[in-house]
Structure formats: C-alpha cells, structure tokens
Design a protein around this motif. Structure first.
Motif, PDB file in Angstrom:
ATOM      1  N   THR A   1      13.671  -3.524   1.959  1.00 15.83           N
ATOM      2  CA  THR A   1      14.106  -2.179   2.347  1.00 15.83           C
ATOM      3  C   THR A   1      13.542  -1.112   1.411  1.00 15.83           C
ATOM      4  O   THR A   1      13.321   0.026   1.813  1.00 15.83           O
ATOM      5  CB  THR A   1      15.650  -2.107   2.360  1.00 15.83           C
ATOM      6  OG1 THR A   1      16.134  -3.160   3.181  1.00 15.83           O
ATOM      7  CG2 THR A   1      16.153  -0.790   2.905  1.00 15.83           C
TER       8      THR A   1
ATOM      9  N   ALA B   1      12.576   0.132   5.319  1.00 13.32           N
ATOM     10  CA  ALA B   1      13.542  -0.250   6.359  1.00 13.32           C
ATOM     11  C   ALA B   1      12.924  -0.190   7.746  1.00 13.32           C
ATOM     12  O   ALA B   1      13.394  -0.850   8.685  1.00 13.32           O
ATOM     13  CB  ALA B   1      14.749   0.662   6.287  1.00 13.32           C
ATOM     14  N   THR B   2      11.886   0.627   7.899  1.00 10.87           N
ATOM     15  CA  THR B   2      11.243   0.748   9.212  1.00 10.87           C
ATOM     16  C   THR B   2      10.530  -0.538   9.611  1.00 10.87           C
ATOM     17  O   THR B   2      10.430  -0.859  10.788  1.00 10.87           O
ATOM     18  CB  THR B   2      10.216   1.907   9.185  1.00 10.87           C
ATOM     19  OG1 THR B   2      10.882   3.046   8.680  1.00 10.87           O
ATOM     20  CG2 THR B   2       9.658   2.192  10.549  1.00 10.87           C
TER      21      THR B   2
ATOM     22  N   SER C   1      11.713  -5.922  10.770  1.00  7.71           N
ATOM     23  CA  SER C   1      12.350  -5.063   9.782  1.00  7.71           C
ATOM     24  C   SER C   1      13.343  -5.915   9.003  1.00  7.71           C
ATOM     25  O   SER C   1      13.718  -7.014   9.455  1.00  7.71           O
ATOM     26  CB  SER C   1      13.036  -3.882  10.476  1.00  7.71           C
ATOM     27  OG  SER C   1      14.012  -4.344  11.354  1.00  7.71           O
TER      28      SER C   1
ATOM     29  N   THR D   1      16.472  -6.052   8.509  1.00  7.87           N
ATOM     30  CA  THR D   1      17.766  -6.474   9.061  1.00  7.87           C
ATOM     31  C   THR D   1      17.688  -7.814   9.803  1.00  7.87           C
ATOM     32  O   THR D   1      18.698  -8.489   9.969  1.00  7.87           O
ATOM     33  CB  THR D   1      18.316  -5.414  10.040  1.00  7.87           C
ATOM     34  OG1 THR D   1      17.277  -5.062  10.943  1.00  7.87           O
ATOM     35  CG2 THR D   1      18.800  -4.179   9.310  1.00  7.87           C
TER      36      THR D   1
END
Lengths: 361, 410
Positions: free
Chosen positions: A163, A172-173, A268, A270
């Motif tokens: 991140t 984060a993108t 990404s 996440t």
C-alpha cells in the motif's frame, strides 16, 4: 475419494461388517489413511477430469465460467496450503500474501521489464517459494499457534508494504498487466482458453500433490506431523523437511497468484490481506487438507455457495461459520472425508449384503 | 347481446393494437454492476437507485427512438457483493451472456479497472464514477485501439473537485473561526481511492495557503480515537475527513467527543444524512457534494430529483447525491443513440458522446466530456450552523482553471 495419506495403513473405521451404531462413527471418522482401490481412484480421477474439461461446453454461461476460474486458481493455492497443513501439520493464515508475492512479482516484472506471463511465471514462483521458506524459518523454533500468528503478521505487513510502496508496487491503486501471451493458435483472451490454462495448472498441482503424498517424502512429512520429536530421533532432518514443504507450498501459491493476476489483469493489496488469507484457511479446513480433492472441494464450496444460494457477504460469512462448525463437529477431516466415508459405508453395506459376516464376498 | 358483442370486438381490437405497439418496442439491454451488499453498499445503492429512476423515466416518456425503432431500457442489475471476482463474473455475464450495450458502475477504482478490461474488447460502453480513473485515462488508453476507449468517467477530474472543494470549505469556515485557518489535517482511508483523492486535495489546500498534514487510517477502522488524539496534538484549525462517508460517520462523533479541532469538513456526507441522523456539533461543520447536495440544495430541479429518487425506494445513505453521477448519463447516452441512429455502433456512440453536450440535473452549464472521457462540473459546499442539524448555508464553487502547483492533473 482417493487419499494422499497412506502412512499408517488402516487406522480409520473399517467398513467390514459394521453395526448401525458404528455406521455413524464410520461416516464421521477421518479415514484419510484408508487406502482406496486403485480402480476407484482412477475412475474418480477420470470422471473429475472429464467433468472439468467439459465444463465450458455445458452451456453454463460466462458468469459460471468466471467463478469456475476463480475457484480453480484458488484451489491451486490451496494445494500448497494443503501440503503444508495436511501433510506436515503446519497451518498458515497468511497464505494469500504468498499468492500476492507471486502476483506482484509477475506484475512488477511486467511493468518494469516488460516480461510476459510465461517468462515471469518461473521467477514469480521461485520468489514465492523463497519467501515461503524465509517465513518458515521461525517454524524451526516455534510451531502451532505461534507460527500461525507469524503468518498473520506477515500478511498484514505485506499489505502495508504494498500500500505504501509508491509507483513500484502501484500503492493502494495496484498494478495492471496485459493479457496472457498467446501460444500458437491459442488466444487466452477467450474466457474458455483462460479456463483451460488454469485447469492445466490445477491438474499439475493435483498430480504433484498426489505424487508427494505417495512418495517417501510425503511419508516423512506425515511422520513429522504425527510426532516431530520421534521423527527427529529416527534421523529425519525435520528442519530441512519443514522448510522444504513450505517452499513447495510457496511454489503453488506463486503459480496461483500469477494466474489470478492474469485473470483479473489488475491487482491491488486488498486481494492479499487478512480476509482472503482467512478464507483460504477456511477452504482447506472445509474441504479436507489430507484428501487429494479436499482443497478443490473447499474452493468450490466457498466460491459457489454465495452464488448458488444468492447470499450477501455477511450471510455468506455466517454460512461459512456454520459450515466450519459442522465440519469440526461432524467431519473433522473435512467434506472430502465425508464423501470418502460415504463411499466406504456404501461399499461396506454392499459387501455385507453380498455375503459373509466379514463383509467380503 | 349485439352491443356486448360489439363491445368485446372493440376491446379485442384495442388489445391487439396494444400488443402490436408493445411488439414494436425493442429492448435495449443495459447492465448495472454495483455493491448492493458488502462494505461499499452505500455507494453501490446510489448507482442502482439512479439507474432505476432514469430507466423508468425514459421508458415512461416513450423510450429511445433509434432510427425507425423505439427502444425501452431493460436493466440488468447485478450485485458485486463488494468483491472483485463477483464483479468480473457479473461483467462477463452481462457482456457475453446477455449482450448489454452499456454498463453503469462500479463504485470502486479496482473493480472499474478490471471491468474495463472486459467491456473494452467487447466494445461495451462503461460509465464509472470513480475520479481515480483519471490515473489511467490518458491519450493512449482512450485512443480508438486503447483499452479505455469505451470507458467514461462521470465524475470531474480530481484536481478540479479538490480545487473547488478546498476553496468552498475555506470560504465558508474562515468567517466562523477566530482567526483565518492556516493549518489543515486531511484524515483519509489508506486505500486506492483514498490515496488518489488525498494526493490532489492536499495540493489544493496548499494552493489555498494551508499548511497540511496527512493522516491515513487503515480501511475498515472503527476505533479512530488513537489517530484522532494524535491529530488533536497537531492543533489543526480544520480536520478534513476524506473520503468514505460510512467511515466518516463513525469517526466524526469520536472527533467531537475528543474535541479534536475548532472546525471540520466531512467529505462523502450529504447534508440530508446529517439531518436524518440528527447530528450536531458545537463547532462549524462543512460538507460537500459532487455535483449537488441532497438535503439542502436551493435548486428546485435538484429537490424534485431527490423526491423522485427516494420515492422509488432508494435508500437514504451518506452519499445519496452520488447517484447524480450516474443519472444524467442515461439521458445523455439515449440522446447519443438517437443521434447515431443505431444501437450496434459503439464507436459512433463514443464519437457522438465526445462531441455532444447534455444539460441535466447536475450542472447549470451543459456537461461535456473532455478528450480523456472526463466531465467537468462544479461542487456544492454546505456549512451547518453549530448546534443545529438542519440549518445549512451552501455555495456552489466552480472548479479552478488549472491544476495547482505540484499536481500533474489526471
């Protein structure tokens, strides 16, 4: 249900002449070590392979096929987790991060050096294996819940690094990649071709898992799982084998991560955080880590349950929790164990009907 | 008896004519992919609500006349469950199984980008509201052979929104404070959207003469008190909560209890929800909406829009105004289809959208897409009087002409 755990011979419930009361015990027992006839194993493998190969031709639609691809690459990662947990007894709740290492390695190689799917794949898998080994170093000193916490911390740290990694990791993108480099006559932009690519990788993972399971190496891992001190006392290099299986697990995770990357074509942080890791642990426990088809079953349950029952995320999590509780209470070996036990019970019943009090015709 | 027979014949003839008319209407399949469950549900609901209202209004008005045919919009709404894999599966289904002509959604940068890799090759138009798409919408990407040629960003460029928001917030808060504000803290979720948005907003505040500190919180944080205590120690004049409305509604009451700052700005929180939840603060609080706010706007067309929007059953969420980032584009798309005269020529529709404009609810001036498929419009900024939940003072701020120093646009 073919087994990959053949170390201890017939330690589970035997199907011969069982009484009704014992029948329940048979159904809920962990019979991973009970060998199945080679013919049954072969027929199961052929039927499963046939079904998976035929899937795109069944007219189930692109939505179904998309979720099937997700299921398959998840299952490939799970086979690594299944090896380290089911065979060597080392559980991880940070396995998604290992997949992330593979995915990000491939993406960074693509963005920075212009390497495509095929050229970046071996590097990404090797890096995942190395990272798997490095994270595994603490297992030489600590085990059980301590190692689980370490993997969780690794997962959290990995996401933080990604991140805040600037343009190198895409922050984060995240990062974008192109399509899988086509092979002569095969364009992987076509969804069914992408499916077959992931399916081929799954077959490789299945074959490797099976071969490890029946090999001397697999038996050694199971010896470590059952009694580490005893294994050490008989001259097994426990440390080396532990690191080895974690690196093999990393290879699987790296492969799964690269396949995930080229399916989504955008990643990404996440995707590789705590929740996806917990889901992987859940899947392997639901399906049955010690059974050859257990990880695949776990991946199918978790990926398709919300789809089939149209569950919202919160409802799905409740459903997974209930499933996990039921599995722990009734099928400690996972759903894979349940399917195998049903087969054993039917076979026992048929053999009992066929004659003889010992169940053999 | 004879009269009855005649009556029946008339009814039958009427029914036959009605059926014939119904048959003359063709179906225009349009997809909507949005989070109707999961953590992005507040944003996702606005896309569905806007689509339902726009489709109903277009259909009730007779549909879309394309060439010699009339098309009624048939919406195919799919819940992505705030999951990228479900988003991809839904996009595949809509594009390949159903054959939609356009897709509205999603609410998240990552999901929209992955989706564009499916809609692009299939030449399906995609209208996404994420301003963070500005990071990838460039000359190459939107070229005829680019992967974003069919993707349109229905939210202004972030430097524009950040510029108008910063200007509006400062102009409303400055008279309320004892001395002009000099120090701002931007408190933002550390995810893709948060990083992108705050990078522009910090520059916009600095351009307005603010000293800015950026404090990021992990997504899904619920206890903000440690970070807010740290911010209080920085002695800011204004704390700017960006960007997730749900997180802001959790963090803001905690900030009030801790007395973190003498004034606040809440991004992603409509005045309407502030009023609905009876929130009150003893210090001035500002909110902003792109394009216009629910719950305070003085414009009759905006009030009418929200009456109809909620009348159709849309949920009252923290960012209901975001629905307007999707609503107008249905009408604009319909207008482009009518002009092109074909529904199966996406390249012509893209070209038409790029050369046309549309005056909708969103903006007093017509909407226009720039060469990177992005729109430009103003931001409405509102301030609620201290100790009230419903006394708002609002102003519409036009975007700056150019990005501030250090901001490369996008």
């Amino acid at each position: 249900m073919p087994m990959i755990d053949q170390s201890a011979g017939k330690t589970g419930g035997a199907p011969e002449g069982v009484r009704p009361r014992d029948r329940l015990a048979l159904l809920t027992a962990d019979n991973a070590a009970v060998p199945l006839p080679a013919g049954v194993q072969a027929i199961t493998a052929i039927l499963l392979a046939g079904l998976l190969i035929a899937l795109p031709w069944l007219g189930l639609g692109y939505r179904f096929l998309s979720i099937a691809i997700t299921t398959l690459y998840t299952a490939i990662g799970l086979y690594g987790l299944g090896l380290q947990f089911g065979q060597a007894g080392i559980m991880s709740v940070g396995h998604a991060a290992l997949m992330g290492v593979g995915a990000y390695a491939s993406a960074i190689l693509s963005v920075q050096l212009g390497l495509g799917f095929w050229t970046s794949l071996p590097f990404a898998m090797a890096l995942s294996a190395i990272v798997g080994g490095v994270i595994g170093l603490p297992t030489l000193r600590v085990g059980g819940q301590h190692y689980i916490i370490i993997t969780f911390c690794f997962c959290a740290l990995f996401v933080i690094v990604l991140t805040n990694g600037g343009t190198f990791t895409g922050s984060a993108t995240g990062l974008d990649v192109g399509s899988v480099t086509p092979l002569p006559g095969i364009n992987f932009d076509k969804l069914s071709n992408n499916y077959y690519l992931v399916l081929a990788a799954l077959f490789l993972a299945l074959a490797a898992t099976y071969l490890i399971g029946i090999s001397r190496y697999g038996r050694t891992l199971r010896a470590i799982r059952e009694n580490e001190q005893l294994a050490r006392s008989v001259g097994i290099n426990v440390d080396l084998h532990k690191l080895g299986v974690l690196m093999v697990s990393g290879l699987f995770a790296g492969l799964a991560g690269v396949l995930q990357l080229y399916y989504l074509r955008h990643i990404s942080p996440t995707l590789f955080g705590a929740f996806p890791s917990l889901y992987l642990a859940l899947m392997v426990m639901l399906g049955g880590a010690r059974y050859l088809y257990g990880p695949l079953i776990g991946a199918i349950i978790v990926n398709f349950l919300p789809e089939v029952l149209n569950l919202e995320p919160v409802d799905a999590r409740i459903a997974y929790g209930i499933c996990l509780l039921l599995v722990i209470l009734l099928l400690p070996g996972g759903v894979g164990a349940g399917i195998k036990n049903i087969y054993l019970a039917i076979r026992g019943g048929l053999e009992t009907q066929g004659g003889g009090s010992n169940g053999r015709a | 008896m004879r009269q009855l027979g005649l009556g029946l014949a008339v009814v039958a003839a009427g029914l036959a004519m009605a059926l014939q008319t119904a048959r003359a209407d063709e179906e225009l399949p349009i997809g909507v992919i949005a989070a109707q469950s999961g953590s992005f549900v507040s944003a996702g609901n606005t896309i569905v609500g806007a689509a339902n209202l726009a489709a109903q209004q277009i259909n009730d008005a007779g549909g879309i006349k394309v060439g010699d045919k009339t098309y009624k919009i048939k919406l195919y709404i799919r819940d992505n469950r705030t999951d990228v894999n479900v988003t991809i599966a839904a996009a595949r289904e809509l594009v390949n199984d159903i054959g939609v002509k356009a897709i509205w959604g999603t609410e998240t940068h990552d999901f929209s980008v992955s989706m564009a890799k499916i809609t692009g090759p299939a030449k399906v138009l995609q209208f996404s509201g994420n301003s963070s798409l500005g990071a990838v919408l460039d000359d190459k990407a939107v070229a005829e052979d680019g992967w974003l040629h069919y993707t349109f960003q229905s939210e202004p460029q972030e430097w524009q929104r950040s510029g108008s928001t910063a200007k509006g917030v400062l102009s409303l808060l400055t008279p309320q404070l004892k001395s002009p504000p000099k120090h701002s803290v931007v408190f933002v979720g550390n995810d893709a959207t948060g990083q992108y948005l705050s990078s522009h907003y910090v520059k916009a505040l600095e351009a307005e003469g603010q000293k800015v500190d950026l404090v990021q919180y992990p997504p899904d944080t619920t206890d903000f008190s440690p970070l807010l205590t740290r911010i209080k120690g920085m002695k800011p004049d204004i704390v700017h909560f960006w960007y997730n409305g749900d997180s802001t509604l959790t963090a803001f009451p905690q900030a009030l209890k801790l007395g973190v700052a003498p004034s606040y700005f809440l991004f992603g929180v409509d005045p309407g929800i502030y009023q609905e939840r009876s929130l009150k603060a003893d210090v001035p609080v500002t909110m902003s909406c792109v394009p216009v706010c629910w719950g305070s706007s003085p414009y009759p067309e905006v009030k009418q829009y929200f009456d109809k929007y909620f009348g159709l059953g849309a949920a009252k969420g923290p960012q209901s105004s975001v629905s307007l980032l999707y609503y107008d584009y249905f009408f604009w798309y319909a207008k482009a289809l009518e002009k092109v005269g074909k529904i199966d020529d996406p390249d012509a529709v893209v070209a038409e959208l790029l050369k046309s404009d549309y005056k909708g609810v969103v903006s007093p001036v017509p909407l226009v897409f720039n060469k990177h498929h992005q729109v430009t419009f103003a931001t409405e900024v509102c301030m609620v009087e201290p100790n009230t939940s419903d006394k708002f003072k609002c102003a519409v701020e036009q975007p700056p002409a150019a990005p501030p120093p250090g901001d490369n646009g996008g």
